[in-house]
Design an enzyme around this catalytic site. Structure first.
Site, PDB file in Angstrom:
ATOM      1  N   HIS A  82       6.987  30.000  96.605  1.00 59.26           N
ATOM      2  CA  HIS A  82       7.801  29.231  95.273  1.00 59.26           C
ATOM      3  C   HIS A  82       8.314  27.828  96.066  1.00 59.26           C
ATOM      4  CE1 HIS A  82      11.269  31.719  96.721  1.00 59.26           C
ATOM      5  NE2 HIS A  82      11.962  30.589  96.630  1.00 59.26           N
ATOM      6  N   ASP A 218       4.631  36.482  97.867  1.00 55.74           N
ATOM      7  CA  ASP A 218       5.363  35.219  97.690  1.00 55.74           C
ATOM      8  C   ASP A 218       5.283  34.372  99.117  1.00 55.74           C
ATOM      9  OD1 ASP A 218       6.930  32.887  96.942  1.00 55.74           O
ATOM     10  OD2 ASP A 218       8.454  33.935  96.631  1.00 55.74           O
ATOM     11  N   ASN A 313      16.152  31.034  86.288  1.00 55.12           N
ATOM     12  CA  ASN A 313      16.752  31.575  87.764  1.00 55.12           C
ATOM     13  C   ASN A 313      18.106  31.241  87.757  1.00 55.12           C
ATOM     14  OD1 ASN A 313      16.335  32.623  90.141  1.00 55.12           O
ATOM     15  ND2 ASN A 313      16.747  30.554  90.940  1.00 55.12           N
ATOM     16  N   SER A 632      14.955  31.211 101.218  1.00 54.18           N
ATOM     17  CA  SER A 632      13.785  31.597 100.988  1.00 54.18           C
ATOM     18  C   SER A 632      12.526  30.937 101.994  1.00 54.18           C
ATOM     19  CB  SER A 632      13.397  31.022  99.478  1.00 54.18           C
ATOM     20  OG  SER A 632      13.676  31.751  98.406  1.00 54.18           O
ATOM     21  N   PHE A 648      12.172  36.618 100.547  1.00 51.65           N
ATOM     22  CA  PHE A 648      12.273  35.512  99.192  1.00 51.65           C
ATOM     23  C   PHE A 648      13.316  35.732  98.112  1.00 51.65           C
ATOM     24  CE2 PHE A 648      10.231  38.377  95.951  1.00 51.65           C
ATOM     25  CZ  PHE A 648       9.577  39.461  96.940  1.00 51.65           C
TER      26      PHE A 648
HETATM   27  N1  ASP Z   1      15.373  32.937  95.909  1.00 49.36           N
HETATM   28  C1  ASP Z   1      16.289  32.446  96.893  1.00 49.36           C
HETATM   29  C2  ASP Z   1      15.782  31.071  97.730  1.00 49.36           C
HETATM   30  O1  ASP Z   1      15.012  30.455  96.652  1.00 49.36           O
HETATM   31  C3  ASP Z   1      16.730  33.399  97.918  1.00 49.36           C
HETATM   32  C4  ASP Z   1      17.829  33.962  97.651  1.00 49.36           C
HETATM   33  O2  ASP Z   1      18.583  33.572  96.697  1.00 49.36           O
HETATM   34  O3  ASP Z   1      18.115  35.165  98.131  1.00 49.36           O
HETATM   35  O4  ASP Z   1      16.078  30.539  98.657  1.00 49.36           O
END
Ligand code: ASP
Length: 700
Positions: A82, A218, A313, A632, A648
């Protein structure tokens, strides 16, 4: 759920095993014995050498909004899928959709270069607190204090960036207790080597986002070049083929963006009562718009895919924050901590500081709705964010570079241009019009004493007819034409005015109001700079040990162990998932639509990457490391300093860890390195052999 009395005892956690996003300097201060206590076999000096500014910690590199790390001596870098979606999108066409189908470079020549992806490798960390404090004149007023710090920040950054291909970032710790400058080598030749298809890299999609159990691959592999040759990093992580089991020590290294544990209980209450409910409601509205328009046209679906992901999100995050703040009684716990600190401190200046900070928080409520509307003006419609960016650039460009607002100096121009170019692919007129209407409605609904003049003058009555005027504005504006927008970036405010472009005129008026708000906030922040450090010192004294500062996009390390948790009474989550679980989730419909080659490979049950204890190939795992957004793509390493996974996400019960660490539910989600090796070996097959060899994995 644990009982309240227990929670109160745990708060604010002083050196609870896994709490803390530690700076490299703090790891040094904690000492070798402490590092050993975290289960780490790596000698302290190998982890971090403060004299040479070297060590394993320096192999956490900063990417746009994410983290990453080198995994070979030839510039191979690992991060999340991502985090590389933009790069995949750059090379996607209707006939070759790399985002959907993934990519594997067959040779170095086949790797796909990015126009805008940048990697920042840390080179030097400097504590600049003395310089910053010396630059604040005696007796200066609040805004003057803010401006003095901002000026020295810009001087330090400019001096640091005199070195070629260098990017430097300034950071404030604990509201002004300390300031640092990080010097990075900036590497701009970044090429895509491998990414799985979305159905693997984002398996589970929004349904599984912030959830456990999880089965997402991911990962993405990029290669960084310097002067046309693969970049040779000073350190890189070997990939562990042994893997992990519950209870094993791990650490996550990276650049967590922002957290709010040092905010006052009143500020957390504001987030809980106002901010997150508003964010959830607004993003819900935007989600409906993006989805409805997407259903009308496949082109729109593709264009808004990334925006939709962002909106979903943000909304789920807001809901998670609300659930977590309520479940954790976070406001009450923070208040209890404040009472303890007030009772313990002997410093009247700390008590005064607490009163001043409390008043600042209360004062902000008077214009809360107005400020919220302005803050969100750049987050939805491009019809607002583009002209606002053009106008800001024009206004700031009138000043000498050193006097411009940070973010709008010459050093930022290339990034701004890249963003505006990249955004073009995401622009869909039908969506944008509705997003603009949604924001104007929000502004038209403001209470009487908090109006936005620019909106009231352009749309004098909140009638539907006025909103329809928006369609006309959009028709006549040139900001949607990339060439015209590029030209606007070189114009003065007068030249922009002379265009008589309705959206530019609207943005010019709105920009004035945004500036007024910014000026007011500068005064507030200047006041906070004077008082917050006094309060924070009292909090730290009460904690009787090192306290890890809030995240601020600087390099941090967090130590933890592989560990499951109990989300509710009677339910225990195990910390590892497997290929069998992945295939069991396959329905054939998005987002649970595994490619046939992955299912076939899973059915072959090849022995190589199986974990003996699980009798299966591990896919994802949980640990109790203290992470947040920005982490991430962070490398997850084991006690020997080998890469065992890539961080992630966090679990649902842990979204609100930004406001406080709760050891019962603080779990971050990692993709297991053995799943990566399995994907390359068993799914990609012979074409990925050179890559596996580069990762140190030979034929069996
Ligand atoms: N998914 C988040 C990021 O893109 C990681 C998290 O919020 O724990 O950094």
């Amino acid at each position: 759920m644990i009982r309240r009395s227990t929670l109160l005892m745990l708060w604010p956690a002083l050196a609870l095993a896994s709490e803390g996003k530690w700076t490299p300097q703090q790891v040094q201060q904690q000492g070798a014995a402490w590092v050993k206590q975290q289960g780490f076999a790596v000698p302290l000096k190998k982890l971090w050498d403060p004299v040479k500014n070297e060590g394993l910690l320096a192999n956490a590199v900063q990417l746009p909004g994410c983290s990453g790390s080198f995994v070979s001596a030839e510039g191979l870098l690992i991060t999340n899928h991502h985090c590389a979606v933009g790069l995949l999108q750059e090379h996607s066409t209707t006939s070759a959709n790399l985002v959907r189908d993934g990519f594997l470079a067959r040779s170095r020549d086949d790797e796909k270069a990015s126009k805008s992806f940048r990697v920042q490798v840390p080179r030097r960390f400097r504590d600049v607190t003395a310089e910053v404090l010396a630059a604040v004149p005696e007796g200066v007023d609040d805004r003057g204090r803010y401006k003095a710090v901002e000026a020295v920040q810009k001087q330090l950054v400019a001096a640091c960036e005199k070195a070629p291909k260098t990017r430097c970032t300034f950071a404030t710790f604990d509201g002004g207790v300390a300031f640092t400058l990080t010097e990075f080598a900036e590497l701009t030749d970044v090429r895509l080597v491998w990414a799985p298809p979305t159905s693997v890299g984002d398996f589970g999609g929004e349904v599984d986002n912030w959830m456990w159990p999880r089965h997402t691959g991911d990962f993405a592999l990029l290669r960084v070049y310097q002067d046309g040759k693969p970049y040779v990093p000073s350190v890189w992580f070997p990939v562990s083929t042994e893997g992990l089991k519950p209870g094993d020590a791990v650490a996550v290294l990276g650049y967590p963006g922002q957290s709010f544990r040092s905010t006052l209980a009143d500020e957390i209450a504001e987030r809980e009562q106002r901010w997150y409910p508003r964010v959830a409601a607004l993003t819900q509205e935007w989600e409906t718009i993006l989805e409805e328009e997407g259903r009308r046209s496949p082109e729109v679906t593709v264009a808004v895919a990334d925006d939709l992901r962002g909106v979903l999100n943000t909304r789920k995050n807001a809901q998670g924050q609300l659930a977590g703040l309520a479940r954790g009684h976070t406001v009450e716990r923070q208040r209890a901590m404040e009472l303890r600190v007030k009772a313990a401190t002997k410093d009247p200046a700390a008590l005064e500081a607490f009163e001043v900070l409390t008043r600042l928080t209360q004062d902000r409520l008077a214009t809360w709705e107005h400020d919220f509307a302005l803050d969100w003006s750049t987050r939805g419609a491009r019809a607002l964010s583009w002209p606002l960016a053009v106008v800001r650039r024009a206004v700031e460009a009138q000043k000498p570079d050193a006097e411009r607002e940070p973010g709008w100096q010459e050093r930022d121009l290339a990034r701004l241009k890249e963003r505006l170019e990249r955004d073009q692919k995401r622009y869909a007129p039908a969506v944008d019009q509705r997003l603009l209407i949604s924001w104007v409605k929000l502004a038209l609904a403001l209470p009487r004493e908090q109006r936005l003049t620019a909106v009231d003058q352009t749309f004098p009555s909140p009638a539907q007819a006025d909103l329809e005027k928006i369609a006309a504005l959009l028709q006549t504006s040139k900001v949607f034409d990339p060439a015209a927008r590029r030209a606007m970036l070189d114009e003065t405010p007068e030249q922009l005015k002379a265009r008589k472009d309705p959206l530019i005129d609207f943005a010019l008026a709105l920009d004035q109001e945004r500036r007024t708000l910014r000026d007011a906030r500068e005064a507030t922040q200047g006041r906070s700079l004077a008082f917050k450090p006094r309060w924070r010192r009292a909090v730290m004294a009460e904690a009787k040990g090192l306290v890890a500062p809030d995240a601020n996009s600087t390099l941090r390390v967090t130590f933890g162990v592989v560990k499951g948790y109990s989300p509710k009474d009677g339910v225990d989550y195990r910390p590892q998932t497997t290929l069998t679980g992945l295939v069991a989730k396959h329905t054939g419909a998005e987002p649970f639509d595994l490619p046939a080659r992955v299912r076939d490979a899973a059915a072959r049950k090849g022995p190589r990457w199986r974990d003996r204890r699980l009798d299966d190939v591990p896919v994802d795992f949980l640990s109790d490391c203290d992470t947040t957004g920005g982490n991430s793509g962070s490398p997850t390493i084991d006690a020997q300093g080998r890469l065992v996974g890539v961080n992630f996400d966090r679990v649902w019960e842990n979204v609100a860890n930004d406001f406080g660490y709760d050891p019962q539910v603080a779990r971050n989600v990692n993709a297991d390195a053995r799943y990566l090796l399995w994907l390359l070996d068993e799914v990609e097959g012979p074409n990925a052999k050179p890559l596996l060899k580069e990762l140190g994995v030979g034929p069996q």
